[in-house]
Design an enzyme around this catalytic site. Structure first.
Site, PDB file in Angstrom:
ATOM      1  N   GLU A 247     103.578  50.243 141.516  1.00  0.00           N
ATOM      2  CA  GLU A 247     104.235  50.844 140.350  1.00  0.00           C
ATOM      3  C   GLU A 247     104.369  49.827 139.220  1.00  0.00           C
ATOM      4  O   GLU A 247     104.190  50.148 138.048  1.00  0.00           O
ATOM      5  CB  GLU A 247     105.626  51.392 140.728  1.00  0.00           C
ATOM      6  CG  GLU A 247     105.620  52.533 141.730  1.00  0.00           C
ATOM      7  CD  GLU A 247     105.124  53.859 141.158  1.00  0.00           C
ATOM      8  OE1 GLU A 247     104.753  53.904 139.964  1.00  0.00           O
ATOM      9  OE2 GLU A 247     105.094  54.835 141.922  1.00  0.00           O
ATOM     10  N   ARG A 251     102.271  50.513 135.737  1.00  0.00           N
ATOM     11  CA  ARG A 251     103.091  50.837 134.562  1.00  0.00           C
ATOM     12  C   ARG A 251     103.281  49.634 133.662  1.00  0.00           C
ATOM     13  O   ARG A 251     103.084  49.709 132.448  1.00  0.00           O
ATOM     14  CB  ARG A 251     104.465  51.370 134.988  1.00  0.00           C
ATOM     15  CG  ARG A 251     104.368  52.640 135.798  1.00  0.00           C
ATOM     16  CD  ARG A 251     105.737  53.227 136.102  1.00  0.00           C
ATOM     17  NE  ARG A 251     105.644  54.159 137.218  1.00  0.00           N
ATOM     18  CZ  ARG A 251     106.329  55.287 137.320  1.00  0.00           C
ATOM     19  NH1 ARG A 251     107.165  55.637 136.395  1.00  0.00           N
ATOM     20  NH2 ARG A 251     106.189  56.065 138.380  1.00  0.00           N
ATOM     21  N   ASP A 379      95.613  59.586 146.636  1.00  0.00           N
ATOM     22  CA  ASP A 379      94.949  59.943 145.379  1.00  0.00           C
ATOM     23  C   ASP A 379      94.138  58.853 144.672  1.00  0.00           C
ATOM     24  O   ASP A 379      92.917  58.900 144.559  1.00  0.00           O
ATOM     25  CB  ASP A 379      95.988  60.545 144.410  1.00  0.00           C
ATOM     26  CG  ASP A 379      97.273  59.719 144.262  1.00  0.00           C
ATOM     27  OD1 ASP A 379      97.360  58.629 144.852  1.00  0.00           O
ATOM     28  OD2 ASP A 379      98.186  60.164 143.540  1.00  0.00           O
ATOM     29  N   GLU A 516      98.814  64.911 135.595  1.00  0.00           N
ATOM     30  CA  GLU A 516      97.448  64.976 136.145  1.00  0.00           C
ATOM     31  C   GLU A 516      96.603  66.132 135.607  1.00  0.00           C
ATOM     32  O   GLU A 516      95.408  65.942 135.325  1.00  0.00           O
ATOM     33  CB  GLU A 516      97.487  65.026 137.681  1.00  0.00           C
ATOM     34  CG  GLU A 516      97.942  63.736 138.351  1.00  0.00           C
ATOM     35  CD  GLU A 516      99.440  63.484 138.263  1.00  0.00           C
ATOM     36  OE1 GLU A 516     100.197  64.448 137.979  1.00  0.00           O
ATOM     37  OE2 GLU A 516      99.879  62.331 138.485  1.00  0.00           O
TER      38      GLU A 516
HETATM   39  C1  DMJ Z   1     101.950  58.053 137.680  1.00  0.00           C
HETATM   40  O1  DMJ Z   1     102.756  56.969 137.907  1.00  0.00           O
HETATM   41  C2  DMJ Z   1     100.512  57.749 137.961  1.00  0.00           C
HETATM   42  O2  DMJ Z   1      99.718  58.705 137.370  1.00  0.00           O
HETATM   43  C3  DMJ Z   1     100.209  57.677 139.424  1.00  0.00           C
HETATM   44  O3  DMJ Z   1      98.838  57.510 139.672  1.00  0.00           O
HETATM   45  C4  DMJ Z   1     100.641  58.938 140.091  1.00  0.00           C
HETATM   46  N1  DMJ Z   1     101.992  59.300 139.798  1.00  0.00           N
HETATM   47  C5  DMJ Z   1     102.474  59.218 138.451  1.00  0.00           C
HETATM   48  C6  DMJ Z   1     102.340  60.456 137.633  1.00  0.00           C
HETATM   49  O4  DMJ Z   1     102.412  61.624 138.278  1.00  0.00           O
END
Ligand code: DMJ
Length: 620
Positions: A247, A251, A379, A516
């Site tokens: 994270e 970010r 994912d 997404e």
């Molecule tokens: C974000 O922090 C990123 O896109 C991550 O890959 C998946 N989750 C969140 C958004 O849904």
């Protein structure tokens, strides 16, 4: 005789100064012994509190100045840095760097000069729409003052801004959210829009950092510069906090790097290097698989609180950012650390190219019988295979091979159709083998990634599967009462049944303002040119406006099926500003060169990073 008055008088005349102290010590001791136990306990307690307080103050001061202590040496700037970039001394004082920078480029970057340059280049100042009437009046003056008061010279020159009504609507949404964040949560991780307060997760100003490049694209110069100054002056890279490597990387590291690439403001790279260094301890495990968490102050890295394993999507979704940090600075430690992870995972046996969601950082092995999914924890492993291949101009074929294996595996094992409408969806393998017709909203990144693969030369069926899946993702919005998607959809697969294809369980009915589907709509629109994707995007944007907009920001909601009471959750996720609104803005842009897919690759948090050649040099 001991204790006789005579003897005591005699002794008192013969003591030296030093002995005086001894007597004082002795009498203190005597006083102490004469006290009751209660008195002694109270004094001991107060002393202990005093000592703890002193230690806390000392440590706290150390923590808040630690960014300075750890300021890095000037890296060997190879590329990507403008000529007038000022190399700073490694005396550990970012402030000094700013001053040197100021002196050296005063003529180039004086605010007035910036305005002149803007005019010379015929770059219009962005249209700024404030939601409140009051703001409209003093907006111009505010901006003037603010920019003039900046002590840090400005390299950033606005190039972007809204070009049409829909983009203006997105800009207004961002401004509405930002105004509340600034008023009630400035410098904190997340806004709580109902309680008009904030939430802390990593103590890193997540919303502010996630928003930097969005503000650049939206043309919000004043807001961007204010945020930049927070990063320069107030951001603490070493909070006493366990942070999650993934994270923080996607970010914060990603946000800083893309802000640096889009603005040329040196402070973002400086902070990115400091943060990169603080995250490196995660890679000190016995295997090459990183630990999930690290304490940014102490540098202690470890497995997450909830279990012994790291998450596969997390350890494989830090590569774009660490590699970009290496390419930008010339310091290869970051790239080497994450490349080892990729090679390790590449060499592990997999069924159909698909990966389980857990891996142990000590033995480097997948956890047997864990779920296979394109949703949570799986994912972005798939996303970053393709994007790393693109990042270095398709020169690292290991990533392409793994990506192709995985897409073939997904098509064969996970992609199915629902009843009665034959919606194409991507399910999961529970325990690695039992099919479940469950699709997280998170998996809606996949159509966009498939389309990007097609754009980069992969087979036609990738695009067809992308078209089928994005239609389903859109349906997860269009078929609910609020026209907003739930977090998780289940699909009916029983032939001959009537009713809806999509089943929403009460526990899955929330919407967290996730990006997404909008992200995939952007890829689909740019790559196919089909206006339907913008139409769907506009519908979704309006649904967010209708059901998640509050007087002070936007909020996650608890139930997409309840229009009257969607269950406001009092939380605005940082990715709403970092990703969702940015993707909307780009989707409604008529200019496909605005962050061109030929020049940039988006990290999983929507932070664009430059595409490079096989040597790591930026592709022009
Ligand atoms: C974000 O922090 C990123 O896109 C991550 O890959 C998946 N989750 C969140 C958004 O849904």
């Amino acid at each position: 005789m001991y204790g006789s008055p005579q003897k005591r008088d005699f002794i008192s005349f013969t003591v030296t100064k030093e002995d005086d102290k001894t007597i004082k010590r002795q009498s203190c001791w005597r006083v102490w012994r004469r006290m009751s136990r209660l008195q002694r306990n109270i004094i001991s307690f107060l002393l202990a509190i005093g000592i703890v307080l002193c230690i806390y103050i000392l440590l706290h001061r150390k923590a808040s100045t630690s960014g300075m202590e750890n300021a890095v040496k000037a890296p060997p700037w190879d590329y990507g840095v403008g000529e007038d970039y000022v190399h700073f001394e490694n005396d550990g004082q970012p402030g000094k760097k700013a001053d040197q920078n100021k002196e050296d480029i005063a003529n180039v970057n004086h605010p007035d000069t910036v305005n002149e340059v803007d005019q010379d280049n015929n770059v219009d100042e962005p249209v700024i729409h404030q939601p409140g009437g009051d703001d409209d009046e003093d907006d111009g003056e505010d901006e003037k003052q603010n920019v003039e008061n900046h002590e840090i010279p400005i390299k950033y020159q606005p190039k972007y801004g809204p070009q049409n009504k829909k983009q203006e609507a997105v800009l207004a949404a961002f401004q509405h959210a930002w105004k509340a964040y600034k008023a009630y949560a400035w410098g904190h991780d997340e806004l709580k829009p109902v309680s008009k307060s904030w939430n802390e997760w990593f103590n890193l100003g997540l919303t502010l950092i996630d928003s930097l490049d969005t503000m650049i694209l939206l043309g919000l110069k004043k807001e961007f510069l204010e945020a930049r100054d927070w990063v320069a002056n107030d951001m603490n890279i070493k909070p006493r906090k366990d942070v999650n490597l993934f994270e923080t990387t996607i970010r914060v590291l990603g946000g800083l790097l893309s802000a640096y690439h889009l603005s040329d403001e040196p402070v973002f790279l400086e902070k990115a290097i400091l943060l990169g260094n603080e995250l490196l301890p995660c890679f000190g495990s016995k295997s090459s698989i990183p630990y999930a968490d690290v304490n940014l102050l102490t540098g202690v890295a470890k497995a997450p609180k909830w279990g012994p394993d790291s998450t596969v999507s997390e350890v494989t979704t830090i590569q774009l950012e660490f590699r970009d940090l290496s390419f930008t600075t010339g310091d290869m430690r970051y790239k080497e650390a994450v490349d080892k992870v990729s090679t390790h995972i590449h060499n592990l046996p997999k069924a159909n190219g698909l990966v389980p969601i857990f891996i142990n950082a000590n033995n480097g092995q997948f956890r047997a019988r864990s779920t296979v999914t394109f949703g949570a924890r799986g994912d972005s492993y798939y996303e970053y295979l393709l994007k790393q291949w693109i990042q270095t101009s398709k020169s690292e074929t290991m990533f392409l091979d793994d990506y192709l294996n995985a897409m073939n595996g997904a098509k064969e094992k996970l992609v199915r159709t629902s009843e009665p409408s034959k919606l194409t969806f991507i399910g999961e393998l529970l325990s690695g083998e039992r099919f479940s017709a469950k699709m997280d909203h998170l998996a809606c990144f996949l159509p966009g990634t498939l389309a990007l693969g097609y754009k980069n030369g992969l087979d036609e069926w990738h695009l067809q599967m992308a078209k089928d899946l994005i239609h389903t993702c859109y349906q997860t919005y269009a078929r609910t009462a609020t026209k907003l998607s739930p977090e998780i959809s289940h699909f009916n697969m029983v032939p001959g049944t009537k009713g809806d294809d999509i089943i929403i369980k009460p526990a899955d009915a929330h919407n967290l303002l996730r990006p997404e589907t909008v992200e995939s709509l952007l890829y689909m629109y740019r790559i196919t040119g089909d206006e339907i994707y913008r139409k769907w995007g506009w519908e979704i944007f309006q649904a967010f406006e209708k059901h998640t907009k509050l007087p002070h920001g936007y909020s996650s909601i608890g139930n997409v099926q309840n229009v009257k009471d969607p269950g406001i959750r009092d939380k605005m996720e940082s990715f709403f500003l970092g990703e969702t609104l940015k993707y909307f803005f780009l989707l409604f842009s008529d200019d496909e060169n605005l962050i061109s897919f030929d020049k940039y690759v988006f990290n999983t948090e929507a932070h664009p990073l430059p595409i490079r050649d096989s040597q790591g040099k930026i592709v022009q």
